[in-house]
Design a protein around this motif. Structure first.
Motif, PDB file in Angstrom:
ATOM      1  N   PRO A 122       1.103  -0.717  -0.069  1.00 48.64           N
ATOM      2  CA  PRO A 122       0.379  -0.094   0.375  1.00 48.64           C
ATOM      3  C   PRO A 122       0.894   1.598   0.430  1.00 48.64           C
ATOM      4  O   PRO A 122       2.141   1.704   0.335  1.00 48.64           O
ATOM      5  CB  PRO A 122      -0.460  -0.392   1.246  1.00 48.64           C
ATOM      6  N   ARG A 133      -0.139   5.093   1.583  1.00 49.67           N
ATOM      7  CA  ARG A 133      -0.732   6.086   1.984  1.00 49.67           C
ATOM      8  C   ARG A 133      -0.946   7.149   2.040  1.00 49.67           C
ATOM      9  O   ARG A 133       0.322   7.748   1.537  1.00 49.67           O
ATOM     10  CB  ARG A 133      -0.800   5.532   3.290  1.00 49.67           C
ATOM     11  N   TRP A 134      -2.239   8.334   1.571  1.00 51.78           N
ATOM     12  CA  TRP A 134      -2.558   8.931   2.163  1.00 51.78           C
ATOM     13  C   TRP A 134      -1.239  10.107   3.257  1.00 51.78           C
ATOM     14  O   TRP A 134      -1.273   9.402   3.823  1.00 51.78           O
ATOM     15  CB  TRP A 134      -3.409   9.608   2.333  1.00 51.78           C
ATOM     16  N   ASP A 182      -8.481  14.922  -1.071  1.00 50.05           N
ATOM     17  CA  ASP A 182      -9.780  13.965  -0.208  1.00 50.05           C
ATOM     18  C   ASP A 182     -10.580  14.911   0.179  1.00 50.05           C
ATOM     19  O   ASP A 182     -10.332  16.183   0.360  1.00 50.05           O
ATOM     20  CB  ASP A 182      -8.587  14.314   1.787  1.00 50.05           C
ATOM     21  N   THR A 215     -10.770   4.576  -5.049  1.00 50.71           N
ATOM     22  CA  THR A 215     -11.235   3.198  -4.898  1.00 50.71           C
ATOM     23  C   THR A 215     -10.804   2.522  -6.342  1.00 50.71           C
ATOM     24  O   THR A 215     -11.178   0.908  -6.501  1.00 50.71           O
ATOM     25  CB  THR A 215     -12.652   2.768  -4.349  1.00 50.71           C
ATOM     26  N   ARG A 240      -8.802  -3.485  -0.218  1.00 50.11           N
ATOM     27  CA  ARG A 240      -7.710  -2.313   0.743  1.00 50.11           C
ATOM     28  C   ARG A 240      -8.580  -0.886  -0.115  1.00 50.11           C
ATOM     29  O   ARG A 240      -8.559   0.070   0.468  1.00 50.11           O
ATOM     30  CB  ARG A 240      -6.971  -1.634   0.306  1.00 50.11           C
ATOM     31  N   HIS A 249     -11.419   0.762   1.004  1.00 52.15           N
ATOM     32  CA  HIS A 249     -11.495   1.130   2.608  1.00 52.15           C
ATOM     33  C   HIS A 249     -10.517   2.395   2.695  1.00 52.15           C
ATOM     34  O   HIS A 249     -10.972   3.428   3.342  1.00 52.15           O
ATOM     35  CB  HIS A 249     -12.074   0.333   3.085  1.00 52.15           C
ATOM     36  N   GLU A 250      -9.731   2.262   2.536  1.00 52.28           N
ATOM     37  CA  GLU A 250      -8.022   3.018   2.271  1.00 52.28           C
ATOM     38  C   GLU A 250      -8.368   4.653   1.870  1.00 52.28           C
ATOM     39  O   GLU A 250      -7.512   5.363   2.408  1.00 52.28           O
ATOM     40  CB  GLU A 250      -7.212   2.535   2.703  1.00 52.28           C
ATOM     41  N   TYR A 251      -9.360   4.196   0.546  1.00 48.52           N
ATOM     42  CA  TYR A 251      -8.803   4.865  -0.113  1.00 48.52           C
ATOM     43  C   TYR A 251     -10.492   5.640  -0.940  1.00 48.52           C
ATOM     44  O   TYR A 251     -10.741   6.377  -1.454  1.00 48.52           O
ATOM     45  CB  TYR A 251      -8.245   4.357  -1.230  1.00 48.52           C
ATOM     46  N   ARG A 252     -10.763   4.887   0.651  1.00 47.53           N
ATOM     47  CA  ARG A 252     -12.603   5.657   0.370  1.00 47.53           C
ATOM     48  C   ARG A 252     -13.208   6.862   0.173  1.00 47.53           C
ATOM     49  O   ARG A 252     -13.468   7.090  -1.203  1.00 47.53           O
ATOM     50  CB  ARG A 252     -13.544   5.291   1.045  1.00 47.53           C
TER      51      ARG A 252
END
Length: 399
Positions: free
Chosen positions: A153, A155-156, A334, A362, A369, A371-374
């Motif tokens: 992953p 991540r932001w 975001d 997504t 994963r 949900h991590e980028y929802r």
């Protein structure tokens, strides 16, 4: 016939395109571009520019067509283009590439990636490590080849991989580490320690490295560093790029692969049964492009940096939280700051609500994963400045 069986199903499933009822749906890019056309919205979703290639490149294509370059070119690409690609690798990166045996011209980077993975994956015991979120064709082709996708992953907000997670992902089952740098969709550029660790792990586990470097000339604050230049990497690396992003010619579909002759031969064995050859009049034109002076390449980087800054400032003004990209066409925002919890639904409403199209992250993620980028969405900055300004004004008025 009630059900069409075949490899198409696992390919579509790999890309996340099979609905609950078992029907394959179109890609998010096709869906959102169609929404843009239907609503008249500004399309900041799909990554294609709204400007033409340089005049020298256009003129070379016209000349080639008028001169009879309209039939099959050689399967490996015309010598003029292969020599220009080899010269480009030496000029910008100090890589010595034999144009006769270590360069293969393809129908864009997408075919280059597909042919490479289909050629080098042996079967269901193989794993391909990718960085998530990822360009959707990666998962589709890995599934088509029958291998297993393993993701690391990003991540932001920095979108740099955690090295421990990378180490855990790469094992003796890893056949290929697939690297996209500069990265789509996040716009990140991998740090030196990430590149070094990729090579170390590939050597340790005897894995191959395939790189997608189509945004190589669109890094804003530093020079691109191909993984093939890392110590010990060249003999196990296929470097892929294309003309589409560098010369605003995405529709010409001219790409290429550079790498060791034995690996190129293996890929050619598959590629010759895909398109065989392509783009006869465009190949000499791209050769002209690759030989343009340094000022051209500096100019496209500066132009896109200006567009990135305008887009980022406009998104921030509209209330989005923004991750400033280090390269590529794309900026990730975001929408949680706007009180939104579902970025995909937000993107589908955005054309009617604000007259702008974006893509949810997504669409580039596995279900595990997702949900991590929802709440993250991607905007493309590869448009004219006036188009970006109008789009961000619409967003500011809507939110």
């Amino acid at each position: 016939m009630n059900e069409i069986s075949g490899a198409w199903r696992r390919t579509a499933a790999g890309a996340g395109l099979i609905d609950a009822d078992g029907v394959a749906r179109e890609t998010i890019f096709a869906e959102m571009s169609a929404l843009a056309a239907e609503t008249g919205a500004i399309n900041l979703g799909q990554g294609f520019p709204d400007e033409d290639p340089p005049l020298e490149v256009l003129a070379a294509a016209h000349t080639a067509m008028a001169s009879g370059a309209n039939q099959y070119p050689p399967g490996r690409g015309i010598p003029q283009l292969r020599e220009a690609i080899a010269s480009h690798q030496r000029r910008f990166y100090g890589l010595k590439v034999d144009p006769g045996s270590e360069v293969l011209v393809t129908a864009g980077a997408t075919e280059a990636l597909a042919a490479s993975l289909l050629a080098l994956i042996q079967g269901e015991d193989d794993e391909v490590v990718v960085f998530e979120p990822y360009y959707d064709s990666y998962a589709a082709v890995v599934a088509l080849a029958g291998a297993r996708l393993v993701t690391v992953p990003l991540r932001w907000p920095s979108f740099q991989p955690d090295l421990d997670e990378l180490r855990n992902a790469v094992t003796d089952r890893t056949r290929v580490i697939l690297v996209n740098d500069p990265h789509n969709p996040t716009g990140s550029v991998f740090d030196a320690d990430v590149r070094a660790e990729i090579v170390r792990l590939a050597e340790l586990h005897d894995a191959l490295i395939i790189t997608d470097e189509v945004y190589e000339h669109l890094i804003f604050d530093a020079a691109h560093v191909p993984i093939a230049t890392e110590h010990g990497a060249r003999e196990r690396t296929l470097s892929i790029s294309s003309a589409g992003k560098t010369f605003s010619a995405t529709g010409w579909k001219v790409g290429w692969i550079c790498g060791p002759a034995a690996l190129i031969d293996a890929v050619m064995a598959v590629k010759q049964y895909l398109t065989y050859s392509n783009g006869a009049p465009f190949q000499p034109a791209i050769a002209v492009g690759l030989n343009l002076p340094d000022a051209y390449f500096a100019g496209i980087r500066q132009s896109l940096r200006q567009k990135r800054d305008l887009l980022g400032a406009g998104l921030a003004k509209a209330g989005f939280e923004v991750s400033a990209p280090a390269g590529s066409y794309f900026t990730v925002a975001d929408v949680a700051a706007l009180g939104v919890t579902d970025g995909a639904a937000f993107c589908r409403e955005l054309p009617d609500r604000a007259g702008v199209v974006a893509i949810p992250l997504t669409a580039f993620a596995t279900s595990a994963r997702n949900h991590e980028y929802r709440t993250l969405i991607r905007f493309a900055a590869c448009k004219r400045l006036d188009v970006i300004e109008t789009a961000t004004q619409r967003l500011a008025e809507a939110f």
